[in-house]
Write an enzyme that holds these catalytic residues in place. Structure first.
Site, PDB file in Angstrom:
ATOM      1  N   LYS A 304       0.849  -1.186   0.000  1.00 32.85           N
ATOM      2  CA  LYS A 304       0.000   0.000   0.000  1.00 32.85           C
ATOM      3  C   LYS A 304       0.891   1.244   0.000  1.00 32.85           C
ATOM      4  O   LYS A 304       1.826   1.354   0.790  1.00 32.85           O
ATOM      5  CB  LYS A 304      -0.908  -0.009   1.235  1.00 32.85           C
ATOM      6  CG  LYS A 304      -2.127   0.897   1.119  1.00 32.85           C
ATOM      7  CD  LYS A 304      -3.106   0.650   2.251  1.00 32.85           C
ATOM      8  CE  LYS A 304      -4.365   1.497   2.077  1.00 32.85           C
ATOM      9  NZ  LYS A 304      -5.339   1.273   3.152  1.00 32.85           N
ATOM     10  N   GLU A 392     -19.650  -5.780  10.183  1.00 33.61           N
ATOM     11  CA  GLU A 392     -20.566  -4.971  10.986  1.00 33.61           C
ATOM     12  C   GLU A 392     -21.660  -5.803  11.638  1.00 33.61           C
ATOM     13  O   GLU A 392     -22.033  -5.547  12.792  1.00 33.61           O
ATOM     14  CB  GLU A 392     -21.191  -3.876  10.111  1.00 33.61           C
ATOM     15  CG  GLU A 392     -20.226  -2.797   9.655  1.00 33.61           C
ATOM     16  CD  GLU A 392     -19.439  -3.161   8.407  1.00 33.61           C
ATOM     17  OE1 GLU A 392     -18.644  -2.324   7.940  1.00 33.61           O
ATOM     18  OE2 GLU A 392     -19.627  -4.294   7.889  1.00 33.61           O
ATOM     19  N   ARG A 420     -25.519  -2.175   7.111  1.00 41.27           N
ATOM     20  CA  ARG A 420     -25.245  -3.575   6.802  1.00 41.27           C
ATOM     21  C   ARG A 420     -25.628  -4.500   7.953  1.00 41.27           C
ATOM     22  O   ARG A 420     -25.676  -5.720   7.780  1.00 41.27           O
ATOM     23  CB  ARG A 420     -23.753  -3.732   6.482  1.00 41.27           C
ATOM     24  CG  ARG A 420     -23.304  -2.923   5.284  1.00 41.27           C
ATOM     25  CD  ARG A 420     -21.815  -2.562   5.352  1.00 41.27           C
ATOM     26  NE  ARG A 420     -20.959  -3.712   5.314  1.00 41.27           N
ATOM     27  CZ  ARG A 420     -20.302  -4.134   4.228  1.00 41.27           C
ATOM     28  NH1 ARG A 420     -20.440  -3.501   3.081  1.00 41.27           N
ATOM     29  NH2 ARG A 420     -19.515  -5.182   4.281  1.00 41.27           N
TER      30      ARG A 420
END
Length: 652
Positions: A304, A392, A420
Site C-alpha cells: 500500500k 458490521e 449492513r
C-alpha cells in the site's frame, strides 16, 4: 440513471502534459494501452504514480490504495478486453489508476468535487465502472452474478468477469457467501485477491494471519497447470469430474506441503501468491489462467502506497492524507493551533473517560479504529477494545452477547456502514432489549465521499425499531452527556447516538458530564410567528437563520428536540397550542425523520398545523463539500431562513 439530485456536470478539461506523461497523455481508453509493447508498460505505471502524486497532493483523495494497485490495474486492462470484459472493484479506494486509463485523466482534477468525478467507481459515470463501489465485500457476489449472466446469455465471444477484492474486504461475511456460491454455481469467475496486509487500519483476525503465511510454489503451480491441460486434452478433465480432480489434487498438495488452502477447500482453483508489482509476471499469469473454466482466485501481494516512501512507511495515515507536499511528503495542515475538535475525537476521549469510571464499558468497531477514534480506547484499555474487521453484522451480535452477560458495549460504526447490520440490530439486540450503545459516526451528509458514504438513513431505519432510543446532540458537550446517559444504570435498552463527520463548534468542550432525561428536548429561544424544531448539529444553521429572520421582524421559537425517539411530547403539545406554523430541520432524509415524526404526532392528536420539512431530499446526494451539499439540498442557513419567511407569510 439512479434517483440522484441533479448537479451541473463539471466538464472542465485539463489536457495531460505530454512532456511529463508521454505515454499516459495518449491513453484515452484501454484500447490505446493494449497497443503498447509490453516493455513500455512499466513506464506507464511510473507515469500513473507520478500523476496521482501530483494531482492528489492538491486535490485530496484516497492515495495509498491506488498507489499500491497500479501494476494490477495496468495488467487487467492490458490482458482483458474491457469494457466488454467486466472488472468489478471492491470498495473502490484502489481504482484511481483505473479511472486514468479509462478516459478520465483530463477530468481527474474534478475528482470528489461537486459535479465532478466520483471518488469511487460509478456506473453512471463510465461504462468501464461495471458496478457501484464504496462499501466492502460486494465484488465477488456482483461479479458472480455477471459471470452467470454471461453463461446463461451465451455471450460470444466469452465474456470474462474479474472481481478485485482486498485482503480486508475478503474477511467480510458477504465475500464468504459469494465464495461459497461461486464454488457451487456454473461460472468462470476470476477473483483477484489484492493482499497488502492493510485496510484503513491494520488488518485483524485469523484470516489475515492465514493469508500472511499462505504460500504456493511457482513450480507447483506450473506443474498443476500443465497437468490440467494434459488431462483436458486426454478428455479426463471436464465439468462433471472437475470437483473430484480438484479434491484429489488438493489432498496430494496438503500431504506433500503440509498446508491446507481454504480456497481450494471450496473447490476454487488457487494461484499464488505472486508479487503484485512484478508486472510481466502478472500479465503472463493472467494470460495463462484467463480462459480456464470454473472459478479461480489469483493471490497478489502488494504494498500500500507503493512508489511514495512516506505512504509505504505509514499506509494508515496515507489512506486519505489530505493535501501534502509531493516532494517532501509533509502533510499540509491549516495552521490553526486552537480549533474545535472533531466529533470522533470528542467521542474517543469521552469514551476513555467513561471507561475509567465504569469497568463494564467495552468498545467495538469494524475496521475503523482510527476513523472512529476507538483507537483512544484501545490505547488506554486494550483488553476492553475489539476491532472485529469488516464485519458490521458480527460487531452488533457480538455486542449483544457482551450486553447479555452484563457488559455495556459501545459500538462505533459509520452510519452508512451500520446499514449492513440492520437485521442484527433488530434480532440480536432490540428484540431482547439489550443495553448496547450505538455510536453512529459520519451521520448526515459527509462530503466528498458521496452517495455511498452519506449517513442519511439512520433516523429512518432506527426509529421503527421497538424500544430503541435515538438521539443526536447539537454540539460536543451534549454528545458527552448523551454518552454518559447511555452507560448509566437507568438505561437498560439499546440506545443510538448519531453525530456528524468533522469538527464541531466548541474549543472548550470538556465539560462536566451529567445524565440527561430520556426523551426531553430544550427550548433555545421563544417566539410567536414560527416554530422551528431541530435535531442534531444542524441547529447551528438554524440559529443563523433565526437571527436573520429576527432582523426582518419575524419572531421564531427554537426547540432542540435532542431525542427523535422517544420524542418530547410536552414540547409538541406546547407547539400545537401556540398554533404557529412549524419548520423542522435535520441532517437526515426527510422521509422517516424528525419532520415525518412531527407530522405523524400532529395527525394523531388532531392538529392541522402546516409543517415545512428541511432535510436531505428523497434522492441520492452526490459528492461535494458539506457546505455545497447543504446549499444543494436546501439545508443551509439561507434555505432555512427562506422557509421561515415562507411559513410566516403563508400563515397570514
Amino acid at each position: 440513471m439512479t434517483a440522484t439530485i441533479a448537479v451541473p456536470t463539471d466538464n472542465s478539461v485539463r489536457e495531460v502534459d505530454s512532456d511529463r506523461y508521454p505515454l499516459l497523455a495518449h491513453i484515452s481508453a484501454p484500447d490505446d494501452l493494449r497497443k503498447l509493447a509490453p516493455d513500455q508498460l512499466p513506464a506507464v505505471c511510473s507515469e500513473i504514480r507520478d500523476f496521482l502524486i501530483n494531482s492528489l497532493s492538491t486535490n485530496p483523495g484516497h492515495f495509498a490504495s491506488s498507489m499500491g494497485a497500479v501494476e494490477l490495474t495496468v495488467a487487467l486492462h492490458y490482458v482483458f478486453d474491457t469494457p466488454y470484459d467486466r472488472i468489478v472493484w471492491d470498495v473502490g479506494h484502489q481504482a484511481y489508476g483505473h479511472k486514468l486509463l479509462t478516459g478520465r485523466a483530463n477530468r481527474f482534477h474534478t475528482n470528489r468535487k461537486l459535479g465532478g468525478l466520483s471518488g469511487f467507481p460509478n456506473p453512471d459515470e463510465s461504462e468501464y465502472d461495471t458496478f457501484t463501489a464504496g462499501h466492502a465485500s460486494n465484488s465477488i457476489s456482483a461479479a458472480l452474478g455477471m459471470s452467470v449472466a454471461a453463461a446463461l446469455g451465451g455471450d460470444d465471444p466469452r465474456r470474462h468477469v474479474v472481481a478485485v477484492i482486498g485482503d480486508a474486504s475478503i474477511s467480510g461475511g458477504l465475500a464468504f457467501e459469494g465464495l461459497n456460491n461461486a464454488a457451487n454455481a456454473k461460472n468462470n469467475l476470476l477473483i483477484i485477491l489484492n493482499d497488502n496486509d492493510m485496510s484503513i487500519d491494520r488488518n485483524v483476525g485469523s484470516l489475515n494471519s492465514y493469508l500472511a503465511h499462505l504460500t504456493a510454489s511457482k513450480g507447483y503451480n506450473t506443474f498443476r497447470f500443465r497437468l490440467y491441460k494434459l488431462l483436458k486434452k486426454l478428455g479426463l478433465f471436464n465439468d462433471k469430474n472437475r470437483g473430484r480432480v480438484l479434491r484429489f489434487n488438493n489432498s496430494l498438495k496438503s500431504f506433500f506441503t503440509k498446508e491446507q488452502n481454504i480456497f481450494e477447500g471450496l473447490n476454487i482453483r488457487y494461484f499464488g501468491p505472486f508479487d503484485g508489482h512484478d508486472l510481466p509476471r502478472i500479465i503472463r499469469v493472467l494470460h495463462d489462467i484467463k480462459d480456464m473454466n470454473g472459478p479461480r482466485i489469483l493471490h497478489l501481494r502488494t504494498v500500500k502506497g507503493r512508489g511514495f516512501k512516506p505512504a509505504e512507511e505509514n499506509p494508515a495515515q496515507w489512506h486519505a492524507p489530505g493535501k501534502f507536499d509531493p516532494q517532501s511528503g509533509a502533510i499540509i495542515t491549516d495552521g490553526q493551533v486552537h480549533k474545535p475538535a472533531k466529533y470522533q475525537d470528542v467521542f474517543g476521549e469521552t469514551l476513555v473517560e467513561l471507561a475509567g469510571a465504569n469497568p463494564k464499558i467495552v468498545a467495538i468497531t469494524a475496521a475503523m479504529l482510527s476513523g472512529t477514534s476507538v483507537s483512544k480506547m484501545q490505547a488506554a484499555y486494550p483488553d476492553r477494545t475489539f476491532d472485529v474487521g469488516i464485519s458490521e453484522g458480527h460487531a452488533v451480535t457480538f455486542a449483544g452477547g457482551l450486553a447479555k452477560d452484563g457488559m455495556r458495549p459501545f459500538v462505533a460504526i459509520y452510519s452508512s456502514f451500520l446499514q449492513r447490520a440492520y437485521d442484527h440490530i433488530i434480532h440480536d439486540v432490540a428484540l431482547q432489549g439489550l443495553p448496547v450503545v450505538f455510536c453512529i459516526d459520519r451521520a448526515g451528509l459527509v462530503g466528498e465521499d458521496g452517495a455511498t458514504h452519506h449517513g442519511v438513513f439512520d433516523f429512518n431505519y432506527l426509529t421503527g425499531i421497538p424500544g430503541m432510543i435515538v438521539a443526536s446532540p447539537r454540539d460536543e458537550r451534549h454528545l458527552r452527556c448523551l454518552m454518559y446517559t447511555a452507560q448509566s444504570s437507568s438505561v437498560n435498552v439499546p440506545m443510538a447516538i448519531r453525530y456528524p463527520r468533522g469538527s464541531g463548534k466548541e474549543i472548550d468542550w470538556r465539560c462536566p458530564m451529567h445524565e440527561l432525561p430520556i426523551g426531553k428536548g430544550e427550548k433555545l429561544c421563544d417566539g410567536m410567528d414560527v416554530t422551528l424544531l431541530s435535531v442534531g448539529p444542524l441547529a447551528s444553521e438554524a440559529v443563523k437563520a433565526i437571527e436573520q429572520a429576527k432582523a426582518d421582524g419575524i419572531s421564531v421559537a427554537h426547540y432542540d428536540m435532542m431525542f427523535l425517539k422517544p420524542m418530547d411530547t410536552e414540547i409538541l403539545r406546547e407547539v400545537a397550542e401556540k398554533g404557529a406554523p412549524i419548520v423542522t430541520v435535520e441532517d437526515a432524509s426527510v422521509k422517516g425523520g424528525l419532520g415525518s415524526a412531527v407530522i405523524e404526532w400532529l395527525s394523531d392528536n388532531g392538529c392541522t398545523l402546516p409543517v415545512t420539512r428541511i432535510g436531505v431530499p428523497d434522492k441520492f446526494v452526490p459528492q461535494g463539500s458539506v457546505p455545497e451539499l447543504y446549499a444543494l439540498c436546501g439545508m443551509d442557513s439561507e434555505a432555512i431562513y427562506r422557509a421561515i419567511v415562507n411559513a410566516k407569510n403563508s400563515s397570514k
